[in-house]
Motif scaffolding. Structure first.
Motif, PDB file in Angstrom:
ATOM      1  N   THR A   1     158.119 -15.693 121.123  1.00 17.50           N
ATOM      2  CA  THR A   1     158.611 -16.252 121.879  1.00 17.50           C
ATOM      3  C   THR A   1     157.442 -17.761 121.838  1.00 17.50           C
ATOM      4  OG1 THR A   1     160.942 -17.605 123.249  1.00 17.50           O
ATOM      5  CG2 THR A   1     159.162 -16.195 123.903  1.00 17.50           C
ATOM      6  N   PHE A   2     158.953 -19.175 121.530  1.00 16.80           N
ATOM      7  CA  PHE A   2     157.283 -20.267 122.163  1.00 16.80           C
ATOM      8  C   PHE A   2     158.400 -21.474 122.522  1.00 16.80           C
ATOM      9  CE2 PHE A   2     159.140 -19.496 116.944  1.00 16.80           C
ATOM     10  CZ  PHE A   2     158.930 -21.253 117.134  1.00 16.80           C
ATOM     11  N   THR A   3     157.976 -22.710 122.276  1.00 17.70           N
ATOM     12  CA  THR A   3     158.078 -23.856 122.603  1.00 17.70           C
ATOM     13  C   THR A   3     157.050 -24.811 122.387  1.00 17.70           C
ATOM     14  OG1 THR A   3     159.705 -25.428 124.220  1.00 17.70           O
ATOM     15  CG2 THR A   3     157.857 -23.633 125.187  1.00 17.70           C
ATOM     16  N   THR A   4     157.894 -26.109 121.998  1.00 14.96           N
ATOM     17  CA  THR A   4     156.853 -27.340 121.951  1.00 14.96           C
ATOM     18  C   THR A   4     157.737 -28.426 123.389  1.00 14.96           C
ATOM     19  OG1 THR A   4     156.976 -26.996 120.073  1.00 14.96           O
ATOM     20  CG2 THR A   4     156.568 -29.366 121.075  1.00 14.96           C
ATOM     21  N   LEU A   5     156.928 -27.967 124.681  1.00 16.48           N
ATOM     22  CA  LEU A   5     156.506 -29.087 125.895  1.00 16.48           C
ATOM     23  C   LEU A   5     156.510 -30.603 125.285  1.00 16.48           C
ATOM     24  CD1 LEU A   5     157.854 -28.833 128.964  1.00 16.48           C
ATOM     25  CD2 LEU A   5     154.967 -28.198 129.338  1.00 16.48           C
TER      26      LEU A   5
ATOM     27  N   LEU B   1     152.572 -29.932 123.910  1.00 17.47           N
ATOM     28  CA  LEU B   1     151.845 -29.200 123.573  1.00 17.47           C
ATOM     29  C   LEU B   1     152.624 -28.083 123.839  1.00 17.47           C
ATOM     30  CD1 LEU B   1     149.529 -27.585 126.102  1.00 17.47           C
ATOM     31  CD2 LEU B   1     151.204 -27.781 128.032  1.00 17.47           C
TER      32      LEU B   1
ATOM     33  N   LEU C   1     153.687 -23.763 123.761  1.00 12.64           N
ATOM     34  CA  LEU C   1     153.173 -23.348 124.745  1.00 12.64           C
ATOM     35  C   LEU C   1     153.622 -21.438 123.553  1.00 12.64           C
ATOM     36  CD1 LEU C   1     154.357 -24.602 127.496  1.00 12.64           C
ATOM     37  CD2 LEU C   1     151.904 -23.474 127.369  1.00 12.64           C
ATOM     38  N   ALA C   2     153.242 -20.335 124.819  1.00 14.75           N
ATOM     39  CA  ALA C   2     154.023 -19.360 123.957  1.00 14.75           C
ATOM     40  C   ALA C   2     153.513 -17.645 124.256  1.00 14.75           C
ATOM     41  CB  ALA C   2     153.484 -19.063 122.521  1.00 14.75           C
ATOM     42  N   ILE C   3     154.578 -17.184 123.957  1.00 18.27           N
ATOM     43  CA  ILE C   3     154.209 -15.587 124.521  1.00 18.27           C
ATOM     44  C   ILE C   3     154.320 -14.575 123.762  1.00 18.27           C
ATOM     45  CG2 ILE C   3     155.481 -13.767 126.275  1.00 18.27           C
ATOM     46  CD1 ILE C   3     157.313 -14.882 127.929  1.00 18.27           C
TER      47      ILE C   3
ATOM     48  N   THR D   1     151.181 -14.785 128.399  1.00 22.96           N
ATOM     49  CA  THR D   1     151.435 -16.345 128.217  1.00 22.96           C
ATOM     50  C   THR D   1     150.522 -17.123 127.902  1.00 22.96           C
ATOM     51  OG1 THR D   1     153.351 -16.307 129.805  1.00 22.96           O
ATOM     52  CG2 THR D   1     152.975 -18.162 129.538  1.00 22.96           C
ATOM     53  N   GLY D   2     150.581 -18.230 126.467  1.00 18.81           N
ATOM     54  CA  GLY D   2     149.204 -19.132 126.581  1.00 18.81           C
ATOM     55  C   GLY D   2     149.694 -19.836 126.277  1.00 18.81           C
ATOM     56  N   GLN D   3     149.484 -20.794 125.163  1.00 21.18           N
ATOM     57  CA  GLN D   3     149.020 -22.037 124.434  1.00 21.18           C
ATOM     58  C   GLN D   3     148.610 -21.768 122.944  1.00 21.18           C
ATOM     59  OE1 GLN D   3     146.239 -25.272 125.364  1.00 21.18           O
ATOM     60  NE2 GLN D   3     147.673 -25.629 127.554  1.00 21.18           N
TER      61      GLN D   3
ATOM     62  N   VAL E   1     141.882 -24.691 128.454  1.00 27.40           N
ATOM     63  CA  VAL E   1     143.204 -24.741 127.905  1.00 27.40           C
ATOM     64  C   VAL E   1     144.321 -26.111 129.015  1.00 27.40           C
ATOM     65  CG1 VAL E   1     144.319 -22.885 126.975  1.00 27.40           C
ATOM     66  CG2 VAL E   1     144.016 -22.974 129.926  1.00 27.40           C
TER      67      VAL E   1
ATOM     68  N   MET F   1     143.915 -18.419 126.954  1.00 27.50           N
ATOM     69  CA  MET F   1     144.082 -17.553 125.996  1.00 27.50           C
ATOM     70  C   MET F   1     145.035 -19.119 124.603  1.00 27.50           C
ATOM     71  SD  MET F   1     145.262 -14.166 125.781  1.00 27.50           S
ATOM     72  CE  MET F   1     145.985 -14.481 128.084  1.00 27.50           C
TER      73      MET F   1
END
Lengths: 393, 115
Positions: free
Chosen positions: B48-52, B64, B66-68, B78-80, B99, B110
């Protein structure tokens, strides 16, 4: 060992907004209200819930300040910090103190003053509860964890941005009937999702979560006074029993959870709170859930046992969780509408339930409410406190 | 020297943890320093991911990723992410990069790229 029954004899709350008062006064004001409500100043012990005093307001040892500002010394007093579940934890600790027989009357007050810093700093302060090296260094915030969780939930169960907007509209508009709520601004699906201006009105904060999916950053305080049955009968306020408490934890880092769409700590804390009270989810007439993000109201309504897993959004669609529905959720406005001064939230939830069970909630009164429930969600579901309340004759 | 991020393997039962913990989650072995560091896999798939868009003060960028990620071999992290059009299930490779900068401190972590 037998435990004593515990009753809520007094409640108080401040407006949830920006408050230009010292943190200790934000904790003390609702406590004064609660003592007036209960008609007593005989307090054996204080628990003061707060998360950010040390970091945001440069004030530590808050309980010592509060007990003195209320002129309740030499009563014992402690500050309880358990992230956004500090309020629930403080109520649970107060329950233990009365149930065990250690104290007869315990004040549980909570306060937060987050608007002393700007929104980004406030979000960063809350983000310090994420895992320092596995989450926080990446820029992970609570909205971003909620967003990644939401995406999985959408893919697995068919929840859409429209469902999230429906929670936002329901709770923010419910707050119009709560004079203490932070947000008094009517919103509509049209304005936040469908109109050409929606992307401007309601931009993404952490995609797929938008601005109106997130609770505001609030200042505020709330208080409940807990007591033994003997004291409760003497005080003479309507008898509301704190019938059960439950608490559970989960992995600190969210990515370690076996099923990333489960909120196991919510499920376990709720089951415990029901079991200890001898109640079931079907008994509940009114619930306050921790909707820091709109998705959480939907998922908690499932994990607490009110609806089957993956069907919370369908109950929402049917209007079952609105005032007048089968199980009204967050008629106070919830965190979304009432606001979320983190340390005070769990106590504000208890305030609302007691207010409802006493039948004193005015325009937002849930008819004939006799059993109430709260879920206070700390971290991203790594520390959860649930409470059940029951009106007695 | 290439930088590595490690998972921690219990010397008794072999259970691999990320991040580090003091006591094994699987067997409860309660001895100090009973974990063997093992380098994390450099490939996996996007869980899964998002853009923050609302960033902590240390980040001077408009948004930014971010993703799992479920790494090959079974550890989830978890990382970018730096992927233009991310999709769940997408294969990714992992780089260890700076990061976060916090004053003069550089934090390595990561970063996920499209494989």
């Amino acid at each position: 060992m037998t435990m004593r029954d515990v009753y809520v004899i007094g409640i108080g709350i401040t407006s949830f907004t920006r408050l230009e008062f010292p943190l200790s006064e934000i904790a003390a004001y609702p406590a004064m209200m609660a003592m007036k409500d209960a008609g007593t100043r005989e307090i054996d012990h204080l628990y003061v819930a707060n998360m950010g005093g040390g970091r945001v307001n440069h004030q530590t040892g808050l309980a010592s300040a509060v007990v003195d500002t209320l002129s309740l010394t030499p009563a014992g007093a402690e500050t309880i910090e358990n992230g956004p579940a500090s309020g629930g934890s403080a109520v649970k600790t107060g329950y233990m103190a009365v149930a065990s027989g250690l104290h007869d009357t315990v004040m549980v007050t909570g306060a937060e003053r987050m608007r002393e810093v700007n929104n980004l700093e406030a979000t960063d302060f809350v983000a310090t509860l994420t895992h320092p090296i596995a989450e926080h260094i990446y820029g992970v915030t609570l909205p971003s964890l909620a967003a990644m969780f939401t995406r999985l939930y959408m893919e697995k169960y068919g929840v859409t941005e429209r469902h999230l907007a429906m929670v936002a509209v329901k709770n923010q508009n419910a707050a119009l009937l709560n004079e203490f709520a932070h947000l008094h601004q009517r919103i509509s699906i049209e304005g936040i999702l469908d109109s050409p201006e929606a992307m401007t009105n309601n931009p993404y904060v952490a995609e797929p979560l938008r601005f109106f999916d997130c609770c505001p950053v609030s200042d505020g305080g709330a208080c409940v006074i807990l007591a033994s049955e003997e004291v409760a009968r003497k005080v003479g306020r309507p008898l509301v029993k704190l019938a059960g408490v439950g608490q559970a934890t989960d992995t600190h880092a969210v990515h370690e959870r076996e099923d990333p769409t489960d909120l196991l700590a919510v499920r376990r804390a709720a089951a415990m709170a029901f079991e200890r009270a001898g109640l079931t989810p079907a008994d509940v007439d009114v619930a306050e859930l921790h909707d820091a993000f709109t998705i959480l109201e939907i998922v908690e309504s499932e994990e607490c046992g009110f609806f089957p897993k993956g069907e919370g959004h369908l109950a929402l669609e049917r209007g079952e969780t609105a005032l007048g529905g089968k199980l009204p959720i967050n008629v106070s406005g919830g965190l979304k509408g009432r606001g979320h001064p983190v340390g005070a939230t769990g106590i504000a939830q208890a305030y609302e339930i007691v207010h409802q069970l006493r039948g004193e909630a005015g325009e937002r009164q849930v008819k004939d409410a006799r059993v109430g429930f709260t879920c206070n969600f700390g971290g991203f579901g790594n520390n959860v406190v649930c409470l059940t309340f029951k009106k007695e004759d | 020297m290439p930088r590595e991020i490690y998972a921690y393997k219990c010397r008794k039962c072999g259970h691999v943890h990320y991040p580090y913990r003091m006591v094994c989650k699987n067997c409860g072995k309660n001895e100090h320093n009973e974990f063997e560091p093992v380098p994390l896999s450099k490939s996996g798939s996007l869980l899964t991911f998002t853009t923050l868009y609302s960033l902590p003060p240390d980040f001077e960028v408009p948004s930014l990723g971010l993703a799992i990620v479920a790494l090959d071999g079974g550890i989830t992290v978890t990382g970018q992410h730096r992927i233009d059009e991310p999709e769940t299930g997408m294969a990714v490779r992992v780089e260890v990069e700076v990061v976060r900068r916090d004053g003069y401190d550089e934090h390595y972590g990561m970063v996920f790229y499209k494989a």
